[in-house]
Scaffold this active site. Structure first.
Site, PDB file in Angstrom:
ATOM      1  N   HIS A  41       0.733  -1.063   0.047  1.00  0.00           N
ATOM      2  CA  HIS A  41      -0.144  -0.025   0.027  1.00  0.00           C
ATOM      3  C   HIS A  41       0.869   1.130  -0.020  1.00  0.00           C
ATOM      4  O   HIS A  41       0.243   2.479  -0.229  1.00  0.00           O
ATOM      5  CB  HIS A  41      -0.927   0.115   1.127  1.00  0.00           C
ATOM      6  CG  HIS A  41      -0.600   0.468   2.453  1.00  0.00           C
ATOM      7  ND1 HIS A  41      -0.125  -0.311   3.524  1.00  0.00           N
ATOM      8  CD2 HIS A  41      -0.526   1.549   2.906  1.00  0.00           C
ATOM      9  CE1 HIS A  41       0.369   0.486   4.573  1.00  0.00           C
ATOM     10  NE2 HIS A  41       0.059   1.503   4.146  1.00  0.00           N
ATOM     11  N   SER A 196       4.517   2.420   8.130  1.00  0.00           N
ATOM     12  CA  SER A 196       4.144   1.125   7.325  1.00  0.00           C
ATOM     13  C   SER A 196       5.073   0.669   6.251  1.00  0.00           C
ATOM     14  O   SER A 196       6.104   1.685   5.741  1.00  0.00           O
ATOM     15  CB  SER A 196       3.246   1.731   6.178  1.00  0.00           C
ATOM     16  OG  SER A 196       1.848   2.048   6.932  1.00  0.00           O
TER      17      SER A 196
HETATM   18  C1  4AZ Z   1      -0.473   3.660   8.601  1.00  0.00           C
HETATM   19  O1  4AZ Z   1      -1.392   4.428   8.250  1.00  0.00           O
HETATM   20  C2  4AZ Z   1      -0.450   3.003   9.776  1.00  0.00           C
HETATM   21  N1  4AZ Z   1      -1.326   1.521  14.693  1.00  0.00           N
HETATM   22  C3  4AZ Z   1       0.303   1.808  10.370  1.00  0.00           C
HETATM   23  C4  4AZ Z   1       0.209   1.116  11.411  1.00  0.00           C
HETATM   24  C5  4AZ Z   1      -0.953   1.527  12.196  1.00  0.00           C
HETATM   25  C6  4AZ Z   1      -1.719   2.462  11.975  1.00  0.00           C
HETATM   26  C7  4AZ Z   1      -1.618   3.131  10.789  1.00  0.00           C
HETATM   27  C8  4AZ Z   1      -0.971   0.543  13.527  1.00  0.00           C
HETATM   28  O2  4AZ Z   1       0.718   3.441   7.790  1.00  0.00           O
END
Ligand code: 4AZ
Length: 251
Positions: A41, A196
């Site tokens: 993503h 992420s």
């Molecule tokens: C994100 O948006 C994201 N709390 C990654 C991890 C988490 C929330 C959002 C986990 O990349």
């Protein structure tokens, strides 16, 4: 990363920072000298992604500073997004992608004190519920602000049972066997936006294995809303098919 500690690339030497143009977009993990594993993503789908806009930096402690001694910088020569990843389903299954990296001389990463690979776990290996692992990233560091951290951070998270994650915290449409869930102590520490693609690594027999890719979660560090990770040990075959790696690599 919400909570946790400031980290260094010496303690997370597999950490990759992925940029689009000058902008930081996602974390990643070096799994072989030439390949970084990250989240699907992080990239736009549908249209053909222009790989020439992306770059990868290894050995990076601070996002807005460069340290030529510690860092290694690369362009992306291949981008492989999982074929079955589908944004439109609003379910992040198969949130996995591979980047092949190459420096200006056509070389891959060189092992140093600040740059090293993480190992892939054996196919379908699962760790016990309650096992502590660590996550790292340059993402949001506080609830309430949208600022990303200037420095690499890391924290500890504890693995949650898949069933409990599906039934108690999320539901079956959202969480499946290609994901794993983990929460921080007292729900106070977690991954967040910008983390992420980055690593969830677990130490087994003194070896750091990449068990998860930071993927999603409802909010960050909220009670009963664990972080959700791509279950890397389900993808050994997919990874080897695209990188030519043996399916199980330790050491
Ligand atoms: C994100 O948006 C994201 N709390 C990654 C991890 C988490 C929330 C959002 C986990 O990349």
């Amino acid at each position: 990363i919400i909570g946790g500690l400031r980290s260094t690339v010496e303690s997370q030497p597999w950490m990759a920072a992925i940029f689009k143009g000058d902008g930081f977009i996602c974390g990643g993990t070096l799994i072989t000298p030439c390949w970084v594993l990250t989240a699907a993503h992080c990239f736009p789908t549908g249209k053909r992604t222009q790989i020439n806009r992306y770059s990868v930096v290894l050995g990076k402690n601070a996002i807005n500073e460069t340290d030529p001694v510690k860092e290694q910088k690369f362009t992306v020569s291949r981008l492989v997004i999982h074929e079955d990843f589908d944004y439109s389903t609003e379910n992040y299954t198969h949130d996995i992608a591979l980047l092949k990296i190459e420096d200006c001389n056509g070389q891959c990463a060189v092992k140093t004190k600040t740059v090293r690979t993480a190992c892939l776990p054996p196919f379908q290996q699962m760790l016990p519920v309650g096992f502590y692992c660590e996550i790292a990233g340059y993402g949001r560091y506080q609830k309430g602000t949208f600022k990303f951290s200037r420095y690499l951070k890391q924290t500890e998270v504890k693995l949650i049972s898949q069933k409990v994650c599906q039934r108690t915290y999320y539901n079956k449409d959202e969480v499946n066997e290609n994901m794993l869930c983990a929460n921080g102590r007292d729900w106070k520490t977690d991954a967040c936006q910008g983390d992420s693609g980055g690593p969830l690594v677990c130490e087994v027999n003194n070896i750091m294995f990449l068990f998860g890719i930071i993927s999603w979660g409802k909010e960050c560090a909220e009670k009963n809303q664990p972080g959700v990770y791509t279950q890397v040990s389900n993808y050994n075959q997919w990874i080897s098919q695209h990188t030519g790696l043996p399916r199980y690599t330790a050491g």
